[in-house]
Every structure is written in C-alpha cells, then in structure tokens.
Design a protein around this motif. Structure first.
Motif, PDB file in Angstrom:
ATOM      1  N   TRP A   1      -3.483   1.714   2.272  1.00 56.30           N
ATOM      2  CA  TRP A   1      -2.286   2.212   1.609  1.00 56.30           C
ATOM      3  C   TRP A   1      -1.869   1.215   0.538  1.00 56.30           C
ATOM      4  CZ3 TRP A   1      -2.010   1.668   7.119  1.00 56.30           C
ATOM      5  CH2 TRP A   1      -1.659   0.390   7.554  1.00 56.30           C
ATOM      6  N   PRO A   2      -1.133   1.681  -0.478  1.00 61.46           N
ATOM      7  CA  PRO A   2      -0.620   0.746  -1.481  1.00 61.46           C
ATOM      8  C   PRO A   2       0.315  -0.266  -0.831  1.00 61.46           C
ATOM      9  CG  PRO A   2      -0.422   3.022  -2.238  1.00 61.46           C
ATOM     10  CD  PRO A   2      -0.792   3.074  -0.787  1.00 61.46           C
ATOM     11  N   LEU A   3       0.255  -1.506  -1.296  1.00 59.92           N
ATOM     12  CA  LEU A   3       1.051  -2.567  -0.699  1.00 59.92           C
ATOM     13  C   LEU A   3       2.534  -2.229  -0.707  1.00 59.92           C
ATOM     14  CD1 LEU A   3       0.295  -5.282   0.558  1.00 59.92           C
ATOM     15  CD2 LEU A   3       0.785  -6.360  -1.640  1.00 59.92           C
ATOM     16  N   ALA A   4       2.987  -1.609  -1.769  1.00 57.85           N
ATOM     17  CA  ALA A   4       4.406  -1.265  -1.894  1.00 57.85           C
ATOM     18  C   ALA A   4       4.811  -0.145  -0.940  1.00 57.85           C
ATOM     19  CB  ALA A   4       4.727  -0.868  -3.325  1.00 57.85           C
ATOM     20  N   GLU A   5       3.826   0.540  -0.349  1.00 54.91           N
ATOM     21  CA  GLU A   5       4.122   1.661   0.544  1.00 54.91           C
ATOM     22  C   GLU A   5       3.706   1.357   1.979  1.00 54.91           C
ATOM     23  OE1 GLU A   5       2.361   5.199  -1.103  1.00 54.91           O
ATOM     24  OE2 GLU A   5       3.107   4.759  -3.112  1.00 54.91           O
ATOM     25  N   ARG A   6       3.614   0.070   2.325  1.00 58.21           N
ATOM     26  CA  ARG A   6       3.179  -0.270   3.669  1.00 58.21           C
ATOM     27  C   ARG A   6       4.151   0.300   4.696  1.00 58.21           C
ATOM     28  NH1 ARG A   6       5.668  -4.432   1.229  1.00 58.21           N
ATOM     29  NH2 ARG A   6       6.962  -5.890   2.456  1.00 58.21           N
ATOM     30  N   PRO A   7       3.617   0.863   5.776  1.00 63.49           N
ATOM     31  CA  PRO A   7       4.471   1.520   6.772  1.00 63.49           C
ATOM     32  C   PRO A   7       5.232   0.521   7.638  1.00 63.49           C
ATOM     33  CG  PRO A   7       2.172   1.609   7.436  1.00 63.49           C
ATOM     34  CD  PRO A   7       2.190   1.038   6.054  1.00 63.49           C
ATOM     35  N   GLN A   8       6.322   0.995   8.205  1.00 64.86           N
ATOM     36  CA  GLN A   8       7.112   0.177   9.118  1.00 64.86           C
ATOM     37  C   GLN A   8       6.499   0.250  10.511  1.00 64.86           C
ATOM     38  OE1 GLN A   8      11.335   0.819   9.013  1.00 64.86           O
ATOM     39  NE2 GLN A   8      11.437   0.789   6.783  1.00 64.86           N
ATOM     40  N   ALA A   9       5.991  -0.857  10.976  1.00 69.87           N
ATOM     41  CA  ALA A   9       5.350  -0.945  12.288  1.00 69.87           C
ATOM     42  C   ALA A   9       5.050  -2.414  12.537  1.00 69.87           C
ATOM     43  CB  ALA A   9       4.077  -0.108  12.331  1.00 69.87           C
ATOM     44  N   ASP A  10       4.538  -2.719  13.729  1.00 65.81           N
ATOM     45  CA  ASP A  10       4.211  -4.101  14.049  1.00 65.81           C
ATOM     46  C   ASP A  10       2.814  -4.279  14.629  1.00 65.81           C
ATOM     47  OD1 ASP A  10       6.696  -6.102  13.762  1.00 65.81           O
ATOM     48  OD2 ASP A  10       7.391  -4.072  14.169  1.00 65.81           O
ATOM     49  N   ALA A  11       2.037  -3.209  14.624  1.00 62.45           N
ATOM     50  CA  ALA A  11       0.656  -3.320  15.080  1.00 62.45           C
ATOM     51  C   ALA A  11      -0.154  -2.195  14.460  1.00 62.45           C
ATOM     52  CB  ALA A  11       0.574  -3.249  16.600  1.00 62.45           C
ATOM     53  N   MET A  12      -1.454  -2.423  14.384  1.00 60.76           N
ATOM     54  CA  MET A  12      -2.355  -1.392  13.871  1.00 60.76           C
ATOM     55  C   MET A  12      -3.746  -1.605  14.458  1.00 60.76           C
ATOM     56  SD  MET A  12      -2.387  -2.625   9.872  1.00 60.76           S
ATOM     57  CE  MET A  12      -2.028  -4.339   9.482  1.00 60.76           C
ATOM     58  N   VAL A  13      -4.485  -0.491  14.537  1.00 59.96           N
ATOM     59  CA  VAL A  13      -5.850  -0.527  15.063  1.00 59.96           C
ATOM     60  C   VAL A  13      -6.742   0.290  14.144  1.00 59.96           C
ATOM     61  CG1 VAL A  13      -4.907  -0.662  17.409  1.00 59.96           C
ATOM     62  CG2 VAL A  13      -5.708   1.535  16.527  1.00 59.96           C
ATOM     63  N   THR A  14      -8.049  -0.002  14.174  1.00 60.73           N
ATOM     64  CA  THR A  14      -8.976   0.768  13.348  1.00 60.73           C
ATOM     65  C   THR A  14     -10.390   0.674  13.886  1.00 60.73           C
ATOM     66  OG1 THR A  14      -9.580   1.280  11.051  1.00 60.73           O
ATOM     67  CG2 THR A  14      -9.659  -1.039  11.697  1.00 60.73           C
ATOM     68  N   VAL A  15     -11.196   1.644  13.483  1.00 63.54           N
ATOM     69  CA  VAL A  15     -12.647   1.606  13.708  1.00 63.54           C
ATOM     70  C   VAL A  15     -13.387   1.634  12.375  1.00 63.54           C
ATOM     71  CG1 VAL A  15     -12.530   2.716  15.972  1.00 63.54           C
ATOM     72  CG2 VAL A  15     -12.776   4.134  13.910  1.00 63.54           C
ATOM     73  N   LYS A  16     -12.634   1.574  11.279  1.00 60.09           N
ATOM     74  CA  LYS A  16     -13.213   1.732   9.952  1.00 60.09           C
ATOM     75  C   LYS A  16     -13.734   0.406   9.402  1.00 60.09           C
ATOM     76  CE  LYS A  16     -12.168   6.127   9.511  1.00 60.09           C
ATOM     77  NZ  LYS A  16     -13.222   7.156   9.458  1.00 60.09           N
ATOM     78  N   PRO A  17     -15.009   0.318   9.103  1.00 57.31           N
ATOM     79  CA  PRO A  17     -15.532  -0.908   8.482  1.00 57.31           C
ATOM     80  C   PRO A  17     -14.909  -1.113   7.101  1.00 57.31           C
ATOM     81  CG  PRO A  17     -17.310   0.453   9.355  1.00 57.31           C
ATOM     82  CD  PRO A  17     -16.073   1.296   9.387  1.00 57.31           C
ATOM     83  N   GLY A  18     -14.755  -2.365   6.709  1.00 59.69           N
ATOM     84  CA  GLY A  18     -14.251  -2.675   5.381  1.00 59.69           C
ATOM     85  C   GLY A  18     -12.754  -2.733   5.263  1.00 59.69           C
ATOM     86  N   LEU A  19     -12.029  -2.516   6.368  1.00 57.13           N
ATOM     87  CA  LEU A  19     -10.579  -2.666   6.371  1.00 57.13           C
ATOM     88  C   LEU A  19     -10.224  -3.896   7.178  1.00 57.13           C
ATOM     89  CD1 LEU A  19      -9.289   0.973   7.067  1.00 57.13           C
ATOM     90  CD2 LEU A  19      -9.546  -0.168   4.858  1.00 57.13           C
ATOM     91  N   ALA A  20      -9.379  -4.755   6.634  1.00 53.76           N
ATOM     92  CA  ALA A  20      -8.891  -5.917   7.370  1.00 53.76           C
ATOM     93  C   ALA A  20      -7.439  -5.665   7.749  1.00 53.76           C
ATOM     94  CB  ALA A  20      -9.007  -7.183   6.534  1.00 53.76           C
ATOM     95  N   LEU A  21      -7.138  -5.785   9.016  1.00 51.63           N
ATOM     96  CA  LEU A  21      -5.790  -5.579   9.528  1.00 51.63           C
ATOM     97  C   LEU A  21      -5.082  -6.924   9.587  1.00 51.63           C
ATOM     98  CD1 LEU A  21      -6.618  -3.200  12.532  1.00 51.63           C
ATOM     99  CD2 LEU A  21      -6.303  -2.625  10.094  1.00 51.63           C
ATOM    100  N   GLY A  22      -4.021  -7.097   8.809  1.00 51.01           N
ATOM    101  CA  GLY A  22      -3.331  -8.378   8.733  1.00 51.01           C
ATOM    102  C   GLY A  22      -1.892  -8.298   9.216  1.00 51.01           C
ATOM    103  N   VAL A  23      -1.474  -9.281   9.990  1.00 56.67           N
ATOM    104  CA  VAL A  23      -0.074  -9.380  10.408  1.00 56.67           C
ATOM    105  C   VAL A  23       0.464 -10.737   9.986  1.00 56.67           C
ATOM    106  CG1 VAL A  23      -0.181  -7.739  12.309  1.00 56.67           C
ATOM    107  CG2 VAL A  23      -0.792 -10.130  12.726  1.00 56.67           C
TER     108      VAL A  23
END
Length: 255
Positions: free
Chosen positions: A83-105
């Motif tokens: 998602w665009p950085l300016a449109e990041r969702p409100q949440a505190d955790a995320m999960v994925t199975v998609k290669p090429g995505l880095a989940l950062g907190v």
C-alpha cells in the motif's frame, strides 16, 4: 553501514529478517542516524533514505517495505499487496505469504516481535507494548498466521530490543490493571527504587503469553532499548532527557 541484529533461531530456519539499530542512516540530531519513524518530526527525505537502505538490506523494493499506522491495538492484518506509505492502515500486526514483501514494525521501547512458520512460508510482525500485549496482539498475529496455513507448534517467534525490567518503572495503577486481568501477573513485577513504583518485565510477560498458546520456539534477544543509547532509540530515555522528539527502530521480516 547498517548494523542490524538478527535472531539465531530465525537464521537457522533461513528466514530473512532484521532488527535494525539506530546505526547506519542519514538522520541527524536526536534522530541520528537510522530513524525509520514516518510519524516522527525528522526530515521526511532522511527517513525515506533510511527506509530505502533497510529495504535494500532485505532485498525488497522500497515500496514493498511496509509499515502500519500503529495504534496499540490487537489488530493483525493479512497482507496480500503493498500500500502507499501515506495510506498505511491502522493496525499493530501483519502477516503474509507473499514473497518480496517486507513486514516492518516500529518501536522505541515497545516490543518488536517477528514470527515465522518456515515449513509453510508464513511470516508475521507485531508491535507489542504493554497495551498490545495485554490486549491480545500476539494471539491475534498467531491466529492470522494459522488462517494462512501456519501451525503455532512450528512457529519461531523472536523478541527484539525493548524496554527491560531494570528500567521499566511503573505506577501502582499500572500494576493494578495487570492484577485485575490475572492475579498471576504479579510475577512480572519486581520491587523498584521507589517503594510505590514497581518495575515491569515486558519481555517476560510477552514470552509467557506466547508460551501459554503453544508457540514452538521463542528467541529473546534480551536487549534493553533504554540502556543502550548508542544502538537504540528510547521514548522513556527521551522523556528523562527532555529531548524534543525521538527516532523509531524498525524490525522487519519477509518470506
């Protein structure tokens, strides 16, 4: 040069991840130098460059280095696309199975927690301060991963640098909330320098909640953000020093 920390357990499993320190970026002043905090008052161009460096370290495109608008909640998102950085969702955790995505907190005393089930390629990241931990963000992350095919008994969960009990002084009303939730939580408090202000063991509390739900392996870095100003930002230290703002550390994981 970036000097991220890593989890030995995640390394053994071949999971790409990093607990980035404050070293190796371009920010200056109280943000020196690898500030990844989009919500800080740092120069946005410096933050963008810092995040580009983090993305490069994990070998993902800058626009695939994802962050949330963190709200100390128990909301865990299933991530299918960036998602665009300016449109990041409100949440505190995320999960994925998609290669090429880095989940950062982001964190600066709260717990950055990275999750993986290497067998099925499901990863997760959670921001867990005391509110998120008592509110269920850890369990929500595990539940979201299991909906993607993970099993908690196979999961590796790594706890990054966070405020340690030796520096986590709290008031009596803080302790009362935990005792009201479960009298057994008394074991996570220890006497402090002031009789009426005990110290809270956040990493111990997080670990206990993960153990209770049957996580396969828990790897704690056992590093306190407050105690190491060279490597870590700390909101509490900033408050004690009366500094105008503070940087944010980023922890990230990818498939």
């Amino acid at each position: 040069m970036l000097t991220p920390l890593t989890s030995p357990a995640l390394n053994r499993a071949g999971i790409r991840h990093a607990f980035f320190t404050r070293e190796g970026g371009v920010s200056t002043g109280v943000y020196a130098s690898l500030n990844g905090g989009i919500g800080s008052n740092d120069d946005p161009a410096a933050v963008a460059e810092n995040r580009h460096r983090m993305a490069a370290y994990l070998d993902v495109l800058p626009e695939h280095f994802l962050s949330l608008y963190q709200i100390h909640s128990a909301i865990a998102l299933d991530v299918e696309a960036p998602w665009p950085l300016a449109e990041r969702p409100q949440a505190d955790a995320m999960v994925t199975v998609k290669p090429g995505l880095a989940l950062g907190v982001g964190a600066a005393d709260c717990g950055p927690i990275l999750f993986a089930d290497p067998e099925v390629g499901v990863v997760g990241a959670a921001h867990s301060g005391w509110k998120g931990a008592i509110g269920g963000v850890l369990e929500a992350t595990v539940d979201a991963m299991e909906r993607k095919g993970a099993q908690r008994s196979r999961m590796i969960v790594a706890l990054g640098p966070m405020l340690g009990p030796e520096n986590y002084e709290v008031g009596p009303e803080f302790m009362a909330q935990f005792l009201a939730a479960d009298a057994g939580n008394a074991c996570f408090f220890r006497p402090g320098r002031r009789e009426t202000h005990p110290h809270f063991d956040l990493p111990g509390y997080i670990s206990a909640r993960l153990e209770r739900i049957g996580i396969g392996e828990i790897d704690k870095l056992n590093l306190c953000t407050y105690a190491d100003p060279q490597r870590f930002f700390s909101y509490r230290r900033k408050t004690h020093l009366n500094e105008p703002d503070y940087g944010r550390l980023i922890a990230a994981i990818r498939v």
